[in-house]
Design a protein around this motif. Sequence first.
Motif, PDB file in Angstrom:
ATOM      1  N   VAL A 184      16.564  52.566  11.838  1.00  0.00           N
ATOM      2  CA  VAL A 184      17.678  51.924  11.159  1.00  0.00           C
ATOM      3  C   VAL A 184      18.880  52.849  11.312  1.00  0.00           C
ATOM      4  N   ALA A 185      20.071  52.275  11.386  1.00  0.00           N
ATOM      5  CA  ALA A 185      21.294  53.067  11.543  1.00  0.00           C
ATOM      6  C   ALA A 185      22.368  52.540  10.610  1.00  0.00           C
ATOM      7  N   ALA A 186      23.176  53.466  10.115  1.00  0.00           N
ATOM      8  CA  ALA A 186      24.278  53.108   9.219  1.00  0.00           C
ATOM      9  C   ALA A 186      25.477  53.990   9.523  1.00  0.00           C
ATOM     10  N   THR A 187      26.663  53.430   9.294  1.00  0.00           N
ATOM     11  CA  THR A 187      27.899  54.185   9.451  1.00  0.00           C
ATOM     12  C   THR A 187      28.447  54.559   8.082  1.00  0.00           C
ATOM     13  N   LEU A 188      28.632  55.855   7.869  1.00  0.00           N
ATOM     14  CA  LEU A 188      29.185  56.347   6.614  1.00  0.00           C
ATOM     15  C   LEU A 188      30.675  56.049   6.541  1.00  0.00           C
ATOM     16  N   GLU A 189      31.245  56.165   5.356  1.00  0.00           N
ATOM     17  CA  GLU A 189      32.650  55.827   5.175  1.00  0.00           C
ATOM     18  C   GLU A 189      33.583  56.756   5.944  1.00  0.00           C
ATOM     19  N   ASN A 190      33.088  57.914   6.380  1.00  0.00           N
ATOM     20  CA  ASN A 190      33.916  58.814   7.194  1.00  0.00           C
ATOM     21  C   ASN A 190      33.814  58.505   8.682  1.00  0.00           C
ATOM     22  N   VAL A 245      31.022  58.395  10.581  1.00  0.00           N
ATOM     23  CA  VAL A 245      29.854  58.964  11.245  1.00  0.00           C
ATOM     24  C   VAL A 245      28.693  57.978  11.169  1.00  0.00           C
ATOM     25  N   THR A 246      28.080  57.710  12.315  1.00  0.00           N
ATOM     26  CA  THR A 246      26.908  56.834  12.348  1.00  0.00           C
ATOM     27  C   THR A 246      25.649  57.684  12.341  1.00  0.00           C
ATOM     28  N   VAL A 247      24.722  57.345  11.454  1.00  0.00           N
ATOM     29  CA  VAL A 247      23.453  58.059  11.326  1.00  0.00           C
ATOM     30  C   VAL A 247      22.324  57.158  11.817  1.00  0.00           C
ATOM     31  N   HIS A 248      21.592  57.632  12.826  1.00  0.00           N
ATOM     32  CA  HIS A 248      20.403  56.941  13.324  1.00  0.00           C
ATOM     33  C   HIS A 248      19.168  57.624  12.748  1.00  0.00           C
ATOM     34  N   ASN A 249      18.302  56.850  12.130  1.00  0.00           N
ATOM     35  CA  ASN A 249      17.068  57.379  11.558  1.00  0.00           C
ATOM     36  C   ASN A 249      15.887  56.799  12.327  1.00  0.00           C
ATOM     37  N   LYS A 269      30.537  60.315  17.691  1.00  0.00           N
ATOM     38  CA  LYS A 269      30.580  60.625  16.260  1.00  0.00           C
ATOM     39  C   LYS A 269      29.298  60.130  15.577  1.00  0.00           C
ATOM     40  N   ALA A 270      28.181  60.611  16.097  1.00  0.00           N
ATOM     41  CA  ALA A 270      26.887  60.119  15.623  1.00  0.00           C
ATOM     42  C   ALA A 270      25.909  61.267  15.400  1.00  0.00           C
ATOM     43  N   ILE A 271      24.962  61.013  14.503  1.00  0.00           N
ATOM     44  CA  ILE A 271      23.866  61.932  14.204  1.00  0.00           C
ATOM     45  C   ILE A 271      22.567  61.162  14.368  1.00  0.00           C
ATOM     46  N   LEU A 272      21.600  61.780  15.015  1.00  0.00           N
ATOM     47  CA  LEU A 272      20.273  61.188  15.179  1.00  0.00           C
ATOM     48  C   LEU A 272      19.267  62.108  14.510  1.00  0.00           C
ATOM     49  N   VAL A 273      18.484  61.537  13.602  1.00  0.00           N
ATOM     50  CA  VAL A 273      17.494  62.340  12.886  1.00  0.00           C
ATOM     51  C   VAL A 273      16.160  61.611  12.870  1.00  0.00           C
ATOM     52  N   GLY A 274      15.142  62.344  12.458  1.00  0.00           N
ATOM     53  CA  GLY A 274      13.872  61.692  12.209  1.00  0.00           C
ATOM     54  C   GLY A 274      12.667  62.475  12.661  1.00  0.00           C
ATOM     55  N   ASP A 275      11.522  61.863  12.403  1.00  0.00           N
ATOM     56  CA  ASP A 275      10.252  62.370  12.910  1.00  0.00           C
ATOM     57  C   ASP A 275      10.112  61.823  14.326  1.00  0.00           C
ATOM     58  N   LEU A 276      10.438  62.655  15.295  1.00  0.00           N
ATOM     59  CA  LEU A 276      10.387  62.238  16.697  1.00  0.00           C
ATOM     60  C   LEU A 276       9.022  62.529  17.317  1.00  0.00           C
ATOM     61  N   ASN A 277       8.148  63.123  16.539  1.00  0.00           N
ATOM     62  CA  ASN A 277       6.747  63.333  16.919  1.00  0.00           C
ATOM     63  C   ASN A 277       6.571  64.092  18.232  1.00  0.00           C
ATOM     64  N   ILE A 278       7.545  64.927  18.560  1.00  0.00           N
ATOM     65  CA  ILE A 278       7.446  65.804  19.729  1.00  0.00           C
ATOM     66  C   ILE A 278       8.050  67.155  19.350  1.00  0.00           C
ATOM     67  N   ALA A 279       7.316  68.213  19.676  1.00  0.00           N
ATOM     68  CA  ALA A 279       7.820  69.581  19.533  1.00  0.00           C
ATOM     69  C   ALA A 279       8.164  70.068  20.936  1.00  0.00           C
ATOM     70  N   ILE A 323      17.204  67.068  13.951  1.00  0.00           N
ATOM     71  CA  ILE A 323      18.574  66.620  13.672  1.00  0.00           C
ATOM     72  C   ILE A 323      19.400  66.897  14.918  1.00  0.00           C
ATOM     73  N   TRP A 324      19.925  65.837  15.501  1.00  0.00           N
ATOM     74  CA  TRP A 324      20.788  65.935  16.680  1.00  0.00           C
ATOM     75  C   TRP A 324      22.177  65.407  16.326  1.00  0.00           C
ATOM     76  N   ALA A 325      23.160  65.766  17.114  1.00  0.00           N
ATOM     77  CA  ALA A 325      24.517  65.240  16.937  1.00  0.00           C
ATOM     78  C   ALA A 325      25.186  65.093  18.288  1.00  0.00           C
ATOM     79  N   THR A 326      26.146  64.198  18.357  1.00  0.00           N
ATOM     80  CA  THR A 326      26.919  64.039  19.584  1.00  0.00           C
ATOM     81  C   THR A 326      27.872  65.219  19.741  1.00  0.00           C
ATOM     82  N   PRO A 327      28.271  65.536  20.982  1.00  0.00           N
ATOM     83  CA  PRO A 327      29.089  66.733  21.224  1.00  0.00           C
ATOM     84  C   PRO A 327      30.412  66.753  20.472  1.00  0.00           C
TER      85      PRO A 327
END
Length: 279
Positions: free
Chosen positions: A110-116, A118-122, A161-171, A242-246
């Motif tokens: 699921v993804a949402a855009t904050l009021e600032n 920034v889009t957060v992908h979970n 302007k995005a952040i990607l987070v989550g349990d990506l199940n890979i180390a 936790i990842w982010a765009t450049p």
Amino acid sequence: MRPPFDMIARLLKQERKMSFTLATWNINSVRLREGLVCKLMTEEAPDVLCLQECKSPVEKIPVEAFKALGYEHMVARGQKGYNGVAILSKIPMEEVAAHDFADLNHARHVAATLENGVTVHNFYVPAGGDVPDREVNEKFGQKLDYLTQMRDHFAAETPKKAILVGDLNIAPREDDVWSHKQLLKIVSHTPIEVEHLTDVMEAGKWVDVTRQDIPEGLLYSWWSYRARDWDAADKGRRLDHIWATPDISNAAHGSRVLRAARGWEQPSDHAPVFATFDL
């Protein structure tokens, strides 16, 4: 004498900047561990909390308890008994996407855009079963297909302007596991999985914020329930990211893993991961 207009505009822009802390946590049942979520909200108070493996239909997520602690906003996808992702936020936000990569009919994004802005992908990437061979293990094939479609999605629509987070199940890194040599053939650290995850990162030009802040040393976010004393054995893996765009990655700082949460009563086998962004 009044200050020039461009100076006023610059000052107003600075005032609109928002510093916020984000956390990601595979909670392994949001209803069973409602008290632990509330504990984290009370003691750590991240502005945005992304949960995975909620194991609950959306309508049964204990949202009222979270609202009472200031988390008035939620976007989520849920299923009974397994999967499920939710973004809980003190900051107003608007849902913008919920992808079903690999057509699994699973609640894994699921993804949402904050009021600032920034889009957060979970994300909750499939674990992949026990055998790292898609010919004999359907779940492993599903994991690789899921990652391939993630790659293709971000290659087609390069995020900004995005952040990607989550349990990506890979180390992915050698120092993301307790023993690189012993885990090379274990699902979550096999070369083919690392290659697929790297492809996702490169397609979206994502920056690994955690390792940007903590570039060296062993770092884990998951410890198996099977270990009699997980803390002493310390055979962990960094599965949560936790990842982010450049364009915003340099605004990130303060990355950490709340290892202590793995030792809370009836804990998840994952620990929360944090980062702060000054935007």
